[in-house]
Design an enzyme around this catalytic site. Sequence first.
Site, short mmCIF file in Angstrom:
data_model
loop_
_atom_site.label_atom_id
_atom_site.label_comp_id
_atom_site.label_asym_id
_atom_site.label_seq_id
_atom_site.Cartn_x
_atom_site.Cartn_y
_atom_site.Cartn_z
N MET A 173 0.87 -1.30 -0.06
CA MET A 173 0.08 0.00 -0.08
C MET A 173 0.88 1.12 -0.03
O MET A 173 1.62 1.36 0.86
CB MET A 173 -0.91 -0.07 1.03
CG MET A 173 -1.76 -1.21 1.18
SD MET A 173 -2.35 -1.27 3.12
CE MET A 173 -3.34 0.01 3.44
N GLY A 206 -0.10 3.99 4.88
CA GLY A 206 0.44 2.88 3.74
C GLY A 206 1.26 1.90 4.58
O GLY A 206 1.58 1.73 5.83
N SER A 207 1.74 0.77 3.62
CA SER A 207 2.39 -0.40 4.09
C SER A 207 2.09 -1.54 3.27
O SER A 207 2.16 -1.40 2.36
CB SER A 207 2.38 -0.61 5.71
OG SER A 207 3.37 -1.43 6.07
N ARG A 208 1.81 -2.71 4.17
CA ARG A 208 1.79 -4.13 3.49
C ARG A 208 0.67 -4.90 4.12
O ARG A 208 0.70 -4.91 5.28
CB ARG A 208 3.07 -4.72 3.35
CG ARG A 208 3.19 -6.01 2.75
CD ARG A 208 4.62 -6.53 2.63
NE ARG A 208 4.74 -7.89 2.65
CZ ARG A 208 5.91 -8.54 2.40
NH1 ARG A 208 6.97 -7.78 2.14
NH2 ARG A 208 6.00 -9.70 2.57
N ILE A 241 1.21 -5.18 8.19
CA ILE A 241 2.87 -5.04 8.41
C ILE A 241 2.96 -3.40 8.38
O ILE A 241 2.64 -2.79 7.20
CB ILE A 241 3.60 -5.56 7.32
CG1 ILE A 241 3.23 -7.05 7.64
CG2 ILE A 241 4.87 -5.56 7.70
CD1 ILE A 241 3.90 -8.19 6.41
#
Length: 221
Positions: free
Chosen positions: A101, A188-190, A158
């Site tokens: 993301m 954001g991130s994952r 994550i």
Amino acid sequence: MKSPFRIHSEGQKLLLLLFLVLVAITAIVFWLAPAWVWLAAGLGVAFYLIILQFFRNPLRLVPLEDDNLVYAPADGKVVVIEEAVEGEYFHDRRLQVSIFMSPVNVHVNRSPVSGKVTYNAYHPGKYLVAWHPKSSTENERTTVVIHNGRTEILLRQIAGALAKRIKNYLEVGQSVRQGEDFGFIKFGSRVDIFLPLGTKIEVSLNQKVKGNRTVIARLVS
């Protein structure tokens, strides 16, 4: 039809505080250096809009509720499709699909399947960039497992270098419906998804996906 623009509850207080701070800064600039007030106001509006888009929460219903379909739990880009050992809960090999993301993506996380939450654990950790191979096991993260009546799906939120606030609203024993919001990762991130071996993957590496819109896999009976 376009989804109506909504602001996620995670950002409402922050956006209100930011608005008041930017108004105060603009007022101070107007008082001390009135010639620069329009520049200050313009920069303030631009910065506010950037933060505003982080917290947008478009209303999206899944096109079809189906126990065989696994929808994308987040907006972003598919960065991993591989068979991997999941060592926290399953302790065996699974199919892993990871969605990165970026700051411009919607940051809401949505349930890819319906079922009952059988596991939920938060782990503090590092803040490696989200595409780092070790981010799935060393970064701050929250792991959730949902049993859909036939099998279990593991989701892992994550945190990354910028995202240091993971929100997860699920509890063990709770029933969830496909497409419902279950969490939020600020800035954001994952999200990793671990699926049973033999699952038919419907996306490809580097493909852009949308939560509640893109079917990422089909479960095999």
